[in-house]
Design a protein around this motif. Structure first.
Motif, PDB file in Angstrom:
ATOM      1  N   THR A 224       0.819  -1.425   0.182  1.00  0.00           N
ATOM      2  CA  THR A 224      -0.029   0.044   0.117  1.00  0.00           C
ATOM      3  C   THR A 224       1.027   1.288   0.025  1.00  0.00           C
ATOM      4  N   LEU A 225       1.908   1.163   1.025  1.00  0.00           N
ATOM      5  CA  LEU A 225       2.859   2.481   0.978  1.00  0.00           C
ATOM      6  C   LEU A 225       3.247   2.643  -0.531  1.00  0.00           C
ATOM      7  N   TYR A 226       4.153   1.706  -0.886  1.00  0.00           N
ATOM      8  CA  TYR A 226       4.577   1.613  -2.269  1.00  0.00           C
ATOM      9  C   TYR A 226       3.711   2.324  -3.482  1.00  0.00           C
ATOM     10  N   GLN A 227       2.400   1.775  -3.517  1.00  0.00           N
ATOM     11  CA  GLN A 227       1.488   2.122  -4.347  1.00  0.00           C
ATOM     12  C   GLN A 227       1.306   3.990  -4.189  1.00  0.00           C
ATOM     13  N   LYS A 228       0.802   4.004  -2.961  1.00  0.00           N
ATOM     14  CA  LYS A 228       0.462   5.623  -2.555  1.00  0.00           C
ATOM     15  C   LYS A 228       1.568   6.398  -2.872  1.00  0.00           C
ATOM     16  N   LEU A 229       2.647   6.060  -2.508  1.00  0.00           N
ATOM     17  CA  LEU A 229       3.887   7.006  -2.890  1.00  0.00           C
ATOM     18  C   LEU A 229       4.170   7.047  -4.379  1.00  0.00           C
ATOM     19  N   LYS A 230       3.660   5.956  -5.003  1.00  0.00           N
ATOM     20  CA  LYS A 230       3.984   5.817  -6.477  1.00  0.00           C
ATOM     21  C   LYS A 230       2.771   7.176  -7.050  1.00  0.00           C
TER      22      LYS A 230
ATOM     23  N   LEU B 239       9.272  12.228   3.073  1.00  0.00           N
ATOM     24  CA  LEU B 239       8.825  12.447   4.330  1.00  0.00           C
ATOM     25  C   LEU B 239       7.469  12.993   4.486  1.00  0.00           C
ATOM     26  N   ASN B 240       7.305  14.026   3.524  1.00  0.00           N
ATOM     27  CA  ASN B 240       6.182  14.835   3.586  1.00  0.00           C
ATOM     28  C   ASN B 240       5.003  13.979   3.159  1.00  0.00           C
ATOM     29  N   GLN B 241       5.415  13.214   1.878  1.00  0.00           N
ATOM     30  CA  GLN B 241       4.359  12.259   1.167  1.00  0.00           C
ATOM     31  C   GLN B 241       3.861  11.350   2.106  1.00  0.00           C
ATOM     32  N   VAL B 242       4.727  10.687   2.898  1.00  0.00           N
ATOM     33  CA  VAL B 242       4.632   9.628   3.910  1.00  0.00           C
ATOM     34  C   VAL B 242       3.579  10.213   4.923  1.00  0.00           C
ATOM     35  N   GLN B 243       4.143  11.440   5.512  1.00  0.00           N
ATOM     36  CA  GLN B 243       3.123  12.129   6.372  1.00  0.00           C
ATOM     37  C   GLN B 243       1.417  12.373   6.033  1.00  0.00           C
ATOM     38  N   ALA B 244       1.565  12.735   4.676  1.00  0.00           N
ATOM     39  CA  ALA B 244       0.392  13.039   4.041  1.00  0.00           C
ATOM     40  C   ALA B 244      -0.554  11.831   3.792  1.00  0.00           C
ATOM     41  N   ILE B 245       0.122  10.708   3.584  1.00  0.00           N
ATOM     42  CA  ILE B 245      -0.703   9.353   3.417  1.00  0.00           C
ATOM     43  C   ILE B 245      -1.228   8.945   4.894  1.00  0.00           C
ATOM     44  N   LEU B 246      -0.316   9.139   5.668  1.00  0.00           N
ATOM     45  CA  LEU B 246      -0.719   8.372   7.010  1.00  0.00           C
ATOM     46  C   LEU B 246      -1.988   9.441   7.535  1.00  0.00           C
ATOM     47  N   GLU B 247      -1.894  10.685   7.159  1.00  0.00           N
ATOM     48  CA  GLU B 247      -2.947  11.617   7.602  1.00  0.00           C
ATOM     49  C   GLU B 247      -4.278  11.262   6.916  1.00  0.00           C
ATOM     50  N   GLU B 248      -4.067  11.178   5.806  1.00  0.00           N
ATOM     51  CA  GLU B 248      -5.349  10.704   4.773  1.00  0.00           C
ATOM     52  C   GLU B 248      -5.998   9.357   5.400  1.00  0.00           C
ATOM     53  N   GLY B 249      -5.258   8.530   5.981  1.00  0.00           N
ATOM     54  CA  GLY B 249      -5.918   7.181   6.901  1.00  0.00           C
ATOM     55  C   GLY B 249      -5.887   5.901   5.879  1.00  0.00           C
TER      56      GLY B 249
END
Ligand code: PMP
Length: 358
Positions: free
Chosen positions: A310-316, A348-358
């Motif tokens: 999921t992390l890979y996909q969302k970061l992509k 790091l900003n994108q990871v944080q945004a993905i985590l906040e998006e839930g």
């Protein structure tokens, strides 16, 4: 790739599954943290050396022995020229090592989690492979290799974990396998691990494999090399000269010679990568990530809130490419190349945004 086979393909490759390299997308611009390249360009000397004049000589074959480059590398690593083998990337070096020293009666052992090319070369050359399980947390226990009784390939630091083992452990493995070749793949050694080059004087069964692709910012130039005893190097050259004596092209030779004159530049870049690694690990920890201790220019990290896939996909989707393996032991993790500070901040900003998006 590789599943379709013509009726002309030799049956000995029927079960061969090709290595799948990390994505090299050509469509859009990503923050590319998936194939452990350097974020820094080659040194200014390298860029100046590959000039019109050199390009103008491409009508001529390169020196198949790369004598000047070989002598510079020998000086750099304080060995003799006869102790240096050069090839088209360290992948090529590893291929020749498998071809030269292993066969159906001479198996090879390596960790079950390591560089994905080792099992591919083993199958390509019909070499039985002993995949030795790593311990908990991707830890390599030297005793698992002591007296193993077959050739051994170890990446140090290992991939994709980034963990390194001390030279003393490598020495134990060399000492207890005197009749077998031990290849230490030091592709990532310049980012913080200790090289086992100093053992070369004492063990004629040691081959240290290195590359210009990572710390020397030359992944696109394709140059790898091995250091070892004269006999082992002669064996490797015999196979290289029976395959493609001109596999290292003119421009790469010129670039690599200039790179060896720019040691300070690369040392500074390695220090920057190590700083950016600590920075990234610390920031990720604050976001709830656990990271395997790394001495390489990449980290292997996981977050309990997201699967690796999921992390890979969302970061992509957000323009950041990392590496992910859909395999039981690895699927919770992503491997992230350490780039420039700016690239790490985007990650790091994108990871944080993905985590906040839930
Ligand atoms: N060894 C290891 C452990 C690697 O990760 C890589 C890079 N993918 C290589 C060797 C090969 O690198 P190159 O062929 O670019 O030298």
């Amino acid at each position: 790739k590789g599943n379709l086979m013509s009726r002309y393909m030799s049956a000995r490759f029927a079960s061969l599954e090709a290595y799948v390299p990390g994505e090299q997308p050509q469509d859009k611009k990503y923050v590319k943290l998936n194939t452990n390249e350097s974020p820094f360009p080659p040194s200014p000397q390298v860029i100046a050396a590959v000039n019109r004049e050199q390009v103008g000589r491409l009508n001529l074959y390169p020196d198949p022995e790369c004598r000047r480059l070989c002598s510079k590398l020998a000086a750099c690593y304080q060995v003799k020229e006869e102790n240096v083998f050069l090839a088209n990337g360290s992948d090529d070096v590893l291929n020749f090592e498998c071809m030269a020293f292993c066969d159906s009666a001479r198996p090879v052992g390596f960790p079950d989690i390591s560089y994905g090319f080792y099992p591919v070369y083993a199958r390509l050359h019909n070499i039985p492979a002993r995949e030795i399980p790593l311990r908990e947390g991707f830890v390599l226990a030297a005793e698992d290799y002591c007296g193993l009784g077959c050739n051994i390939v170890l990446a140090n630091p290992n991939a994709p974990s980034g963990r390194a083992i001390p030279v003393e452990d490598v020495e134990k493995i060399l000492r207890t396998n005197p009749d077998h070749v031990v290849v230490v793949d030091e592709a990532y050694v310049d980012f913080g691990a200790e090289s086992c080059r100093r053992l070369l004087d004492h063990y004629d069964n040691l081959l240290v494999c290195m590359t210009f692709s990572k710390s020397r910012s030359m992944a696109g130039g394709r140059l790898g090399f091995a250091l070892g005893s004269r006999e082992l190097i002669e064996d490797l050259n015999k196979l290289k000269f029976s395959t493609n004596p001109y596999s290292i092209n003119r421009l790469t030779i010129v670039a690599a010679e200039a790179a060896l004159d720019s040691q300070d530049y690369y040392l500074q870049n390695c220090r920057t990568i190590a700083e950016n690694r600590s920075y990234t690990v610390e920031k990720l920890a604050r976001l709830g990530f656990t990271t395997i201790p790394s001495q390489a220019n990449f980290i292997f990290t996981r977050c309990s809130k997201l699967s690796g896939g999921t992390l890979y996909q969302k970061l992509k989707e957000r323009g950041v490419l990392v590496r992910y393996w859909n395999k039981p032991a690895l699927k919770d993790y992503v491997r992230v190349t350490i780039g420039s500070k700016e690239q790490m901040d985007v990650l790091l900003n994108q990871v944080q945004a993905i985590l906040e998006e839930g």
